[in-house]
Design a protein around this motif. Structure first.
Motif, mmCIF file in Angstrom:
data_model
loop_
_atom_site.group_PDB
_atom_site.id
_atom_site.type_symbol
_atom_site.label_atom_id
_atom_site.label_comp_id
_atom_site.label_asym_id
_atom_site.label_seq_id
_atom_site.Cartn_x
_atom_site.Cartn_y
_atom_site.Cartn_z
ATOM 1 N N LYS A 225 45.199 -13.199 5.011
ATOM 2 C CA LYS A 225 46.623 -13.518 5.001
ATOM 3 C C LYS A 225 47.144 -13.312 3.581
ATOM 4 N N HIS A 248 48.449 -18.726 3.086
ATOM 5 C CA HIS A 248 47.019 -18.497 3.268
ATOM 6 C C HIS A 248 46.281 -19.820 3.476
ATOM 7 N N PHE A 274 40.863 -17.339 -0.980
ATOM 8 C CA PHE A 274 41.853 -16.427 -1.540
ATOM 9 C C PHE A 274 41.213 -15.352 -2.425
ATOM 10 N N SER A 311 45.094 -16.621 12.129
ATOM 11 C CA SER A 311 45.840 -15.816 11.163
ATOM 12 C C SER A 311 46.901 -14.945 11.823
#
Length: 397
Positions: A225, A248, A274, A311
């Motif tokens: 994401k 995210h 991330f 997601s």
């Protein structure tokens, strides 16, 4: 619902298998021996149907906490499994949304393969030249932007925190679509690159995203994401974006909750958060979430817990699916579902983003993105177009 159950391996021709996750050393010596097709109109639970069909053909996945074994010299090798986003919603009692623009494509496909005695010959080249016509979108940029605004309104009311909205486009074609779909599947970074086809339909996937896998005894999902152009400035912008990071983290939390429903108590963890990685001309942010499977966890319960993927739905998942059903003008078809391999010793399913499908007349493609309160409608429309552009160019060939 259709089934194909020949009595002997030789009853069906050997074909080179490129389903994602198939054992590399086995791909040139596999023969299809059983097949299940199911659509949402057939009734029943697709997750349960898949588990029972696999078990009936020697692939018992009723307890994923127990390690299995792959025997190269044994008959059964494993199975390709495809589950549409509509089937995933249906399995958890949520509206599957608008009808698919590619109704020839089933919502569940399970193809069981056995080992052949000799290598499979390479596929024959296509005879007719490939031609792809102009793309026609199912909604205009203005309609897409309006949908983004409607999601922001729902967030303001407190109905949802985030919703993924997806657009669709179709183009007429002539010739054999399989080589074009195979080119798509061969894109760099396509962790789940592969094709699957049946009577009157075919799909090709270039997904980099793990929906669910079992790795070293743990359930693993890798949500993606956050997207930017693959330039130095794009990477810096993605890393610095508070909006992208917040979006995210919401999805990582959702995936943690999904896995917790089927995991051993206290075993869920975020292994990586991330991480920015490249896919073709895009930077994307990916995290890794894992958990130990609960004792007795079967494939059906796992599919119901993680499908459709967080997601590509939003948070809370059920509320996001309701917004998707109300906003998207056509169904998600082959996109935003699951595609991969289930064997006695492995389970590895990718999320069908970067995915195209062909029916008898049209090639279909889907692209979208996650919407939060900070989303700019024009930027979201541009992001979806950026995701679709390299795929459109590749399919044109």
């Amino acid at each position: 619902m259709t089934r194909n159950r020949p009595d002997v391996v030789e009853a069906l021709p050997a074909v080179e298998v490129d389903a994602p996750g198939a054992p590399p050393g086995c791909r040139r010596r596999l023969v299809e021996t059983a097949r299940l097709h199911w659509s949402t109109g057939d009734g029943g639970d697709p997750a349960d149907l898949a588990q029972r069909f696999l078990a009936a053909h020697g692939i018992a996945r009723d307890d994923l906490s127990r390690p299995g074994r792959h025997e190269p010299d044994a008959g059964v090798c494993g199975a390709a499994l495809y589950l549409s986003a509509a089937a995933g919603a249906y399995a958890i009692g949520v509206s599957p949304g608008a009808p698919s623009p590619a109704p020839a494509l089933p919502d569940l496909v399970v193809v069981v393969y056995h080992h052949a005695d000799r290598p499979v010959p390479p596929p024959r080249p296509a005879l007719a030249p490939w031609r792809l016509g102009g793309w026609r979108d199912s909604w205009t940029p203005a309609a897409h932007a309006t949908a983004v605004g409607a999601v922001r309104d729902a967030i303001a009311r407190g109905d949802v925190y985030q919703v993924n909205v997806v657009g669709h486009a179709a183009a007429p074609y002539s010739g054999d679509p399989l080589p074009a779909l195979a080119r798509l599947a061969a894109l760099p970074g396509a962790r789940y690159g592969g094709t699957l086809h049946g009577p009157g339909w075919a799909l090709g996937c270039a997904s980099p995203e793990t929906l669910i896998a079992v790795e070293r005894g743990r359930l693993v999902t890798r949500p993606i994401k956050g997207t930017r152009p693959a330039t130095p400035a794009g990477r810096r912008d993605l890393l610095a974006s508070a909006k992208e990071r917040a979006e995210h983290v919401m999805i990582v939390d959702l995936e943690r909750n999904d896995l917790a429903r089927v995991a051993r108590t206290g075993s869920v963890r975020v292994d990586e958060l991330f991480a920015v990685r490249r896919w073709c001309d895009l930077w994307q942010a990916e995290s890794t979430v894992s958990a130990a499977p609960a004792d007795g966890l079967g494939l059906a319960d796992l599919l119901r817990a993680v499908c459709p993927g967080g997601s590509v739905t939003g948070a809370p998942k059920h509320a996001a699916l309701a917004r998707i059903a109300a906003l998207e003008p056509v169904g998600r078809g082959a996109s935003m579902g699951a595609l991969g391999w289930v064997g006695p010793d492995r389970l590895d399913l990718g999320l069908t983003i970067r995915t195209a499908a062909a029916d008898g007349d049209l090639l279909h493609l889907w692209a979208g993105g996650g919407i939060t309160w900070d989303s700019d409608p024009a930027a979201e429309v541009a992001e979806a177009a950026a995701k679709a552009a390299p795929i459109r160019a590749l399919l044109a060939g």
